[in-house]
Design a protein around this motif. Structure first.
Motif, PDB file in Angstrom:
ATOM      1  N   ILE A   1       0.838  -1.199   0.000  1.00 43.22           N
ATOM      2  CA  ILE A   1       0.000   0.000   0.000  1.00 43.22           C
ATOM      3  C   ILE A   1       0.871   1.246   0.000  1.00 43.22           C
ATOM      4  O   ILE A   1       0.638   2.191  -0.764  1.00 43.22           O
ATOM      5  CB  ILE A   1      -0.971   0.000   1.193  1.00 43.22           C
ATOM      6  N   GLU A   2       1.889   1.257   0.845  1.00 44.30           N
ATOM      7  CA  GLU A   2       2.793   2.412   0.891  1.00 44.30           C
ATOM      8  C   GLU A   2       3.532   2.582  -0.433  1.00 44.30           C
ATOM      9  O   GLU A   2       3.665   3.696  -0.941  1.00 44.30           O
ATOM     10  CB  GLU A   2       3.769   2.267   2.057  1.00 44.30           C
ATOM     11  N   ASN A   3       3.992   1.479  -1.017  1.00 42.78           N
ATOM     12  CA  ASN A   3       4.690   1.554  -2.307  1.00 42.78           C
ATOM     13  C   ASN A   3       3.756   2.074  -3.397  1.00 42.78           C
ATOM     14  O   ASN A   3       4.164   2.877  -4.239  1.00 42.78           O
ATOM     15  CB  ASN A   3       5.245   0.188  -2.709  1.00 42.78           C
ATOM     16  N   CYS A   4       2.523   1.606  -3.398  1.00 43.82           N
ATOM     17  CA  CYS A   4       1.557   2.059  -4.405  1.00 43.82           C
ATOM     18  C   CYS A   4       1.252   3.547  -4.256  1.00 43.82           C
ATOM     19  O   CYS A   4       1.178   4.269  -5.259  1.00 43.82           O
ATOM     20  CB  CYS A   4       0.263   1.251  -4.305  1.00 43.82           C
ATOM     21  N   ASN A   5       1.089   3.994  -3.037  1.00 38.30           N
ATOM     22  CA  ASN A   5       0.818   5.421  -2.833  1.00 38.30           C
ATOM     23  C   ASN A   5       2.020   6.280  -3.230  1.00 38.30           C
ATOM     24  O   ASN A   5       1.854   7.347  -3.827  1.00 38.30           O
ATOM     25  CB  ASN A   5       0.391   5.686  -1.391  1.00 38.30           C
ATOM     26  N   GLU A   6       3.214   5.810  -2.927  1.00 41.72           N
ATOM     27  CA  GLU A   6       4.416   6.535  -3.335  1.00 41.72           C
ATOM     28  C   GLU A   6       4.522   6.572  -4.860  1.00 41.72           C
ATOM     29  O   GLU A   6       4.845   7.595  -5.453  1.00 41.72           O
ATOM     30  CB  GLU A   6       5.667   5.895  -2.732  1.00 41.72           C
ATOM     31  N   ALA A   7       4.217   5.444  -5.498  1.00 45.59           N
ATOM     32  CA  ALA A   7       4.253   5.384  -6.962  1.00 45.59           C
ATOM     33  C   ALA A   7       3.248   6.353  -7.570  1.00 45.59           C
ATOM     34  O   ALA A   7       3.548   7.049  -8.545  1.00 45.59           O
ATOM     35  CB  ALA A   7       3.977   3.957  -7.439  1.00 45.59           C
ATOM     36  N   ALA A   8       2.053   6.416  -7.006  1.00 46.11           N
ATOM     37  CA  ALA A   8       1.035   7.331  -7.515  1.00 46.11           C
ATOM     38  C   ALA A   8       1.522   8.774  -7.430  1.00 46.11           C
ATOM     39  O   ALA A   8       1.383   9.552  -8.385  1.00 46.11           O
ATOM     40  CB  ALA A   8      -0.273   7.160  -6.743  1.00 46.11           C
ATOM     41  N   GLU A   9       2.116   9.124  -6.317  1.00 50.82           N
ATOM     42  CA  GLU A   9       2.602  10.494  -6.128  1.00 50.82           C
ATOM     43  C   GLU A   9       3.746  10.829  -7.082  1.00 50.82           C
ATOM     44  O   GLU A   9       3.750  11.887  -7.718  1.00 50.82           O
ATOM     45  CB  GLU A   9       3.058  10.692  -4.685  1.00 50.82           C
ATOM     46  N   VAL A  10       4.721   9.942  -7.206  1.00 45.77           N
ATOM     47  CA  VAL A  10       5.866  10.227  -8.059  1.00 45.77           C
ATOM     48  C   VAL A  10       5.454  10.243  -9.528  1.00 45.77           C
ATOM     49  O   VAL A  10       5.990  11.018 -10.317  1.00 45.77           O
ATOM     50  CB  VAL A  10       7.048   9.264  -7.778  1.00 45.77           C
TER      51      VAL A  10
END
Length: 118
Positions: A21-30
């Motif tokens: 979940i954290e990786n996905c949210n970081e990916a969305a932001e970047v």
């Protein structure tokens, strides 16, 4: 409260799911950042398009995992593939935002692939 603190409160998630979940949210932001920087440059329009797709997919996947959706596994597979394709596109460009994006996407793809295979 930070995102990781919030995600840690969801007691039905494994550590691996929390990390995804954290990786996905970081990916969305970047990806949103990278897409914005790519706009207007005809040489990297495809990068912007892929980043926007990945931002939507990873954001949706994070939400599906947080609520324990039955569709999370299928979405994890789609996310992994999209992240890998976008990372390959980003790696073709010298821009710092593209390189940062590619690194984050590789990590997210690995995490999503693990979710898809579990």
């Amino acid at each position: 409260m930070s995102l990781s603190e919030t995600v840690s409160k969801i007691d039905s998630l494994s550590d691996e799911q929390r990390q995804c979940i954290e990786n996905c949210n970081e990916a969305a932001e970047v990806c949103e950042w990278c897409a914005d920087k790519c706009l207007g440059d005809s040489d990297i329009e495809e990068c912007a398009r892929l980043c926007r797709d990945v931002a939507d997919l990873t954001s949706l996947h994070a939400r599906f995992m947080a609520r324990g959706s039955n569709y999370s596994t299928q979405l994890a597979q789609a996310c992994a593939g999209a992240c890998e394709e976008c990372a390959e596109e980003c790696e073709r460009h010298d821009a710092d935002h593209c390189q940062v994006c590619a690194d984050v996407l590789r990590e997210c793809a690995e995490s999503c692939r693990s979710m898809a295979n579990s």
